[in-house]
Design an enzyme around this catalytic site. Structure first.
Site, mmCIF file in Angstrom:
data_model
loop_
_atom_site.group_PDB
_atom_site.id
_atom_site.type_symbol
_atom_site.label_atom_id
_atom_site.label_comp_id
_atom_site.label_asym_id
_atom_site.label_seq_id
_atom_site.Cartn_x
_atom_site.Cartn_y
_atom_site.Cartn_z
ATOM 1 N N HIS A 209 42.789 -44.822 35.211
ATOM 2 C CA HIS A 209 44.032 -45.041 35.953
ATOM 3 C C HIS A 209 44.974 -43.845 35.939
ATOM 4 O O HIS A 209 45.931 -43.813 36.699
ATOM 5 C CB HIS A 209 44.777 -46.252 35.377
ATOM 6 C CG HIS A 209 45.382 -45.996 34.033
ATOM 7 N ND1 HIS A 209 44.642 -46.015 32.877
ATOM 8 C CD2 HIS A 209 46.652 -45.697 33.656
ATOM 9 C CE1 HIS A 209 45.425 -45.755 31.847
ATOM 10 N NE2 HIS A 209 46.635 -45.545 32.282
ATOM 11 N N ARG A 210 44.741 -42.857 35.079
ATOM 12 C CA ARG A 210 45.693 -41.756 34.956
ATOM 13 C C ARG A 210 45.690 -40.893 36.216
ATOM 14 O O ARG A 210 44.636 -40.611 36.791
ATOM 15 C CB ARG A 210 45.386 -40.911 33.717
ATOM 16 C CG ARG A 210 45.652 -41.682 32.439
ATOM 17 C CD ARG A 210 45.605 -40.841 31.198
ATOM 18 N NE ARG A 210 45.898 -41.678 30.041
ATOM 19 C CZ ARG A 210 47.128 -41.963 29.602
ATOM 20 N NH1 ARG A 210 48.168 -41.428 30.198
ATOM 21 N NH2 ARG A 210 47.310 -42.749 28.567
#
Length: 378
Positions: A209-210
């Site tokens: 998700h980063r």
């Protein structure tokens, strides 16, 4: 009765807050109140976690929603100040390193309300990460610094924190993990794996998700190409965030995925733990998952240049990877040449008990005796 506000805003906060809420409700003299800032505001990331963890509805919902870091932090501060004026708490407890954490810490301290930071002392030493700024600021102003492991204590002491403020209490996320594992029946486990046509230890679980991984076209393309290649060796299960799906379309990434590269919708906490527990290994960029895999003694590859949880590497089953090393390390896992790891001290499912004892020792003051906050003329 000491009134304690428990602040949650994003997914990891829910698992950290739940054990402490239940422990406080079962301990005489405490009145815990849940404040949900709304930083994660869709159903799968908020309400579903309350249900899986059997929490009551939040007592206050601030509705912060999305926006830039400044906008989100400002919205939380404005709304949380109203809650403080209404509740007059004896202590504010914040968790982790999200924008809600630093926003509520700052607001409480300016109202002269003591703050306890659960999961204090973690450091990546990478100030390009917003979470690192949030951690440092929150720790600098908190009255109680409750660390998950001894490396957190060492970081805080190097920064000048007094010993009286620092208490190593263990990893509260493991409390929730232990609880959920105890609630999952063998039939539920078998049914979920059957639904996905997966066997125990037969697949890789992916969670990314980063922004550096999923919001940059070249990075996302490289990752997807590699995962597609990996799926030729064993199935890859990727519960994908809607933002990442949109990025694939927006960037025009056209990878002919194999039938064993399975992109699925985000899953609830209970389902995710089931998928994690039964995976061959996990590829992630999440901090909490590094901890969960270490407790489960499950191989973990973290696609990041650094981690604020180095104990998962030095003691646990985690290792950092980049796109140049990921294939070699994946192959080591698949060939059975991975470290076994050990579970760090105090990661035993009893952290909430230790935190409540610290609160009792701290002597949370009666709100009637607290000084009035200083009103700024600026």
């Amino acid at each position: 009765m000491s009134k304690i506000l428990l602040i949650v805003g994003a997914r990891p906060n829910f698992m950290k807050m739940a054990p402490l809420y239940f422990e406080l409700t079962q301990t005489a003299g405490f009145d815990p109140i849940i404040v949900h800032t709304g930083q994660h505001y869709d159903y799968a990331m908020s309400q579903a976690f309350f249900e899986d963890l059997q929490l009551p509805e939040s007592h206050h919902y601030l509705g912060a929603g999305s926006g830039s870091h400044a906008e989100q932090t400002a919205k939380v501060m404005i709304e949380f100040e109203k809650v403080l004026a209404q509740e007059h708490p004896d202590l504010v407890v914040v968790f982790g390193d999200v924008n809600s954490t630093v926003a509520c810490s700052l607001t409480a301290k300016k109202q002269l309300v003591p703050v306890a930071h659960v999961e204090a002392g973690l450091r990546s030493f990478d100030e390009t990460m917003p979470e690192e700024i949030n951690r440092r600021v929150t720790d600098a102003i908190s009255d109680l610094l409750l660390t998950p492991s001894v490396d957190g204590d060492e970081n805080l002491r190097r920064e000048g924190a007094l010993d009286g403020r620092v208490r190593c209490v263990g990893n509260i996320m493991i409390d929730s993990l232990v609880t959920i594992l105890g609630r999952i029946g063998a039939d539920q486990e078998a049914q979920m794996l059957d639904d996905l046509a997966l066997g125990t230890g037969s697949y890789v679980l992916v969670t990314l998700h980063r922004p550096s991984n999923v919001d940059e076209p070249d990075s996302l393309r490289q990752i997807l190409v590699y995962l597609n290649h990996l799926s030729e060796k064993l199935p890859v299960v990727f519960p994908m965030h809607p933002r990442t799906r949109k990025n694939i379309e927006r960037f025009g990434i056209d990878v002919p995925f194999t039938k064993d590269f399975r992109i699925i919708e985000p899953v609830r906490y209970r389902q995710f733990i089931l998928l994690q527990k039964n995976a061959r290994f996990v590829l992630t960029d999440s901090g909490g998952i590094q901890e969960e895999t270490t407790y489960l003694k499950l191989p973990c590859l973290t696609l990041r240049p650094n981690t604020e949880r180095p104990i998962t590497i030095t003691q646990g089953t985690n290792e950092l990877v980049d796109m140049e090393t990921i294939e070699e390390k994946s192959d080591r896992i698949l060939s059975g040449r991975w470290k076994e790891g050990t579970v760090p001290a105090l990661w035993d499912g009893r952290t909430a008990e230790r935190i409540v004892r610290v609160f009792q020792e701290f002597g949370v003051s009666d709100s009637a005796t607290r000084k009035e906050p200083v009103r700024s003329a600026l």
